[in-house]
Design a protein around this motif. Structure first.
Motif, PDB file in Angstrom:
ATOM      1  N   GLU A 123       0.835  -1.201   0.000  1.00 42.77           N
ATOM      2  CA  GLU A 123       0.000   0.000   0.000  1.00 42.77           C
ATOM      3  C   GLU A 123       0.871   1.253   0.000  1.00 42.77           C
ATOM      4  N   ILE A 124       1.932   1.231   0.789  1.00 45.90           N
ATOM      5  CA  ILE A 124       2.825   2.390   0.850  1.00 45.90           C
ATOM      6  C   ILE A 124       3.501   2.617  -0.497  1.00 45.90           C
ATOM      7  N   MET A 125       3.961   1.529  -1.118  1.00 46.19           N
ATOM      8  CA  MET A 125       4.630   1.672  -2.419  1.00 46.19           C
ATOM      9  C   MET A 125       3.641   2.092  -3.491  1.00 46.19           C
ATOM     10  N   ARG A 126       2.433   1.554  -3.446  1.00 45.05           N
ATOM     11  CA  ARG A 126       1.395   1.984  -4.388  1.00 45.05           C
ATOM     12  C   ARG A 126       1.153   3.482  -4.266  1.00 45.05           C
ATOM     13  N   ASP A 127       0.978   3.953  -3.042  1.00 47.88           N
ATOM     14  CA  ASP A 127       0.685   5.369  -2.829  1.00 47.88           C
ATOM     15  C   ASP A 127       1.843   6.254  -3.271  1.00 47.88           C
ATOM     16  N   ASN A 128       3.055   5.718  -3.168  1.00 47.95           N
ATOM     17  CA  ASN A 128       4.236   6.472  -3.570  1.00 47.95           C
ATOM     18  C   ASN A 128       4.282   6.678  -5.087  1.00 47.95           C
ATOM     19  N   LEU A 129       3.624   5.795  -5.830  1.00 48.99           N
ATOM     20  CA  LEU A 129       3.656   5.854  -7.292  1.00 48.99           C
ATOM     21  C   LEU A 129       2.380   6.433  -7.903  1.00 48.99           C
ATOM     22  N   LEU A 130       1.354   6.597  -7.086  1.00 52.88           N
ATOM     23  CA  LEU A 130       0.015   6.914  -7.600  1.00 52.88           C
ATOM     24  C   LEU A 130      -0.096   8.273  -8.275  1.00 52.88           C
ATOM     25  N   ASP A 131       0.666   9.255  -7.843  1.00 56.46           N
ATOM     26  CA  ASP A 131       0.500  10.604  -8.384  1.00 56.46           C
ATOM     27  C   ASP A 131       0.716  10.649  -9.894  1.00 56.46           C
ATOM     28  N   LEU A 132       1.652   9.845 -10.387  1.00 52.16           N
ATOM     29  CA  LEU A 132       2.028   9.922 -11.797  1.00 52.16           C
ATOM     30  C   LEU A 132       1.674   8.672 -12.594  1.00 52.16           C
ATOM     31  N   ASN A 133       1.077   7.688 -11.940  1.00 51.66           N
ATOM     32  CA  ASN A 133       0.816   6.407 -12.593  1.00 51.66           C
ATOM     33  C   ASN A 133      -0.545   5.869 -12.191  1.00 51.66           C
ATOM     34  N   GLU A 134      -1.017   4.873 -12.922  1.00 52.88           N
ATOM     35  CA  GLU A 134      -2.233   4.158 -12.556  1.00 52.88           C
ATOM     36  C   GLU A 134      -1.806   2.874 -11.838  1.00 52.88           C
ATOM     37  N   VAL A 135      -2.066   2.803 -10.538  1.00 54.08           N
ATOM     38  CA  VAL A 135      -1.556   1.697  -9.735  1.00 54.08           C
ATOM     39  C   VAL A 135      -2.701   1.004  -9.006  1.00 54.08           C
ATOM     40  N   THR A 136      -2.755  -0.306  -9.127  1.00 52.07           N
ATOM     41  CA  THR A 136      -3.784  -1.095  -8.449  1.00 52.07           C
ATOM     42  C   THR A 136      -3.114  -2.136  -7.562  1.00 52.07           C
ATOM     43  N   LEU A 137      -3.904  -2.680  -6.628  1.00 57.76           N
ATOM     44  CA  LEU A 137      -3.355  -3.610  -5.639  1.00 57.76           C
ATOM     45  C   LEU A 137      -4.335  -4.729  -5.355  1.00 57.76           C
ATOM     46  N   ASP A 138      -3.825  -5.941  -5.341  1.00 61.51           N
ATOM     47  CA  ASP A 138      -4.597  -7.125  -4.976  1.00 61.51           C
ATOM     48  C   ASP A 138      -3.927  -7.746  -3.753  1.00 61.51           C
ATOM     49  N   ARG A 139      -4.729  -8.033  -2.714  1.00 61.79           N
ATOM     50  CA  ARG A 139      -4.178  -8.587  -1.470  1.00 61.79           C
ATOM     51  C   ARG A 139      -4.823  -9.943  -1.170  1.00 61.79           C
ATOM     52  N   PRO A 140      -4.420 -11.001  -1.868  1.00 63.78           N
ATOM     53  CA  PRO A 140      -4.962 -12.332  -1.575  1.00 63.78           C
ATOM     54  C   PRO A 140      -4.580 -12.784  -0.165  1.00 63.78           C
ATOM     55  N   ASN A 141      -5.346 -13.692   0.378  1.00 63.10           N
ATOM     56  CA  ASN A 141      -5.070 -14.185   1.727  1.00 63.10           C
ATOM     57  C   ASN A 141      -3.755 -14.943   1.809  1.00 63.10           C
ATOM     58  N   LYS A 142      -3.472 -15.760   0.803  1.00 61.47           N
ATOM     59  CA  LYS A 142      -2.334 -16.671   0.917  1.00 61.47           C
ATOM     60  C   LYS A 142      -1.397 -16.602  -0.287  1.00 61.47           C
ATOM     61  N   ILE A 143      -0.357 -15.801  -0.164  1.00 61.52           N
ATOM     62  CA  ILE A 143       0.816 -15.876  -1.036  1.00 61.52           C
ATOM     63  C   ILE A 143       2.019 -15.523  -0.163  1.00 61.52           C
ATOM     64  N   PRO A 144       2.497 -16.445   0.670  1.00 61.53           N
ATOM     65  CA  PRO A 144       3.686 -16.136   1.462  1.00 61.53           C
ATOM     66  C   PRO A 144       4.855 -15.792   0.546  1.00 61.53           C
ATOM     67  N   HIS A 145       5.784 -15.019   1.057  1.00 57.84           N
ATOM     68  CA  HIS A 145       6.840 -14.475   0.204  1.00 57.84           C
ATOM     69  C   HIS A 145       7.639 -15.581  -0.493  1.00 57.84           C
ATOM     70  N   HIS A 146       7.792 -16.716   0.166  1.00 64.49           N
ATOM     71  CA  HIS A 146       8.600 -17.792  -0.419  1.00 64.49           C
ATOM     72  C   HIS A 146       7.810 -18.680  -1.376  1.00 64.49           C
ATOM     73  N   MET A 147       6.547 -18.326  -1.656  1.00 66.43           N
ATOM     74  CA  MET A 147       5.721 -19.133  -2.556  1.00 66.43           C
ATOM     75  C   MET A 147       5.069 -18.253  -3.635  1.00 66.43           C
ATOM     76  N   PRO A 148       5.861 -17.562  -4.434  1.00 69.10           N
ATOM     77  CA  PRO A 148       5.287 -16.657  -5.448  1.00 69.10           C
ATOM     78  C   PRO A 148       4.507 -17.385  -6.530  1.00 69.10           C
ATOM     79  N   GLU A 149       4.707 -18.692  -6.644  1.00 67.82           N
ATOM     80  CA  GLU A 149       3.952 -19.444  -7.649  1.00 67.82           C
ATOM     81  C   GLU A 149       2.442 -19.360  -7.427  1.00 67.82           C
TER      82      GLU A 149
END
Length: 267
Positions: free
Chosen positions: A225-251
């Motif tokens: 959310e912080i990174m999205r907001d940092n880019l939003l002024d000049l770009n179109e940025v969307t965010l999806d927050r699924p329940n389960k994608i631990p960092h070590h399982m990007p698949e």
């Protein structure tokens, strides 16, 4: 359905990195979208293999490449961090060019759809790979395409909060992880640069989509959310927050990537 996987290499300075190209089955209606993706720090291309196979099932061709200096991908070395951080983002362009050339040789029906650069473009990656895809878009090379950037497991920590990279728990894992990469991109070298680079991206008029699991402890509770907001002024940025994608399982992001691209009419 028969997906064709082609083993290939992409040039990196005087070396080459391993890559896989995924061509959709000729029985599937081809998509006019092409993609290029890469993995996270100390990882390798197989960690996000599911992304490309899922997209190929939808008729989309893509290429998946290893970053130099990551020993799980290949045993090449990074001799200069200064070179690494400028040259790795260029691998996305090299990957797309190679994919177009291969399609011309292998699949004339698909090539007729995309010749003369008439295709949509998806760049992306996991964690460090996601950051590299964003950096690649700072160059005007891709401006002529209708493009999307997909960033899985990427974010920025809140001000004044200890990042997980600096915690005793994470530091304890680095003894092994630092041995999986070239010394030139050791954690002590690359982590400060990653922080600085995320804070100083120069992107305008880009369409960027973050996908971060609620259980991703590396990105943290509000990191994306912080990174999205940092880019939003000049770009179109969307965010999806699924329940389960631990960092070590990007698949696990594969179905979410597919849904996003379908919603964007890229598939």
């Amino acid at each position: 359905m028969t997906i064709k996987i082609i083993k290939t290499k992409i040039s990196y300075l005087e070396q080459q990195v391993n890559a896989l190209m995924f061509l959709p089955s000729p029985t599937k209606a081809p998509s006019k979208t092409l993609g290029a993706f890469t993995h996270g720090y100390t990882s390798h291309k197989a960690s996000i293999l599911s992304w490309c196979t899922r997209l190929a099932e939808e008729g989309m061709a893509s290429v998946l490449f290893d970053q130099p200096g990551h020993y799980l991908g290949s045993y090449n070395e990074v001799n200069s961090f200064e070179t690494y951080k400028t040259e790795v983002p260029k691998l996305f362009k090299k990957a797309i060019d190679l994919l177009v050339h291969t399609i011309e040789q292998q699949d004339q029906d698909l090539f007729k759809l995309i010749e003369n650069d008439d295709f949509k473009l998806v760049l992306g990656g996991h964690s460090l790979g996601a950051l590299m895809s964003l950096i690649s878009l700072e160059d005007a090379t891709f401006d002529k395409y209708d493009s999307r950037c997909i960033c899985v497991g990427l974010g920025m920590p809140p001000e004044g909060v200890t990042h997980i990279f600096d915690t005793p728990f994470y530091q304890a894992t680095l003894n092994v992880r630092r041995q999986l990469v070239s010394d030139a991109i050791s954690p002590e070298v690359i982590f400060p640069w990653i922080k600085e680079r995320k804070e100083n991206l120069t992107l305008e008029n880009k369409k960027i989509h973050f996908i971060t699991g609620l259980d991703d402890v590396v990105v943290g509770k509000n990191g994306s959310e912080i990174m999205r907001d940092n880019l939003l002024d000049l770009n179109e940025v969307t965010l999806d927050r699924p329940n389960k994608i631990p960092h070590h399982m990007p698949e696990l992001a594969a179905p979410h990537i597919k849904k996003y691209l379908k919603d964007e009419s890229f598939l």
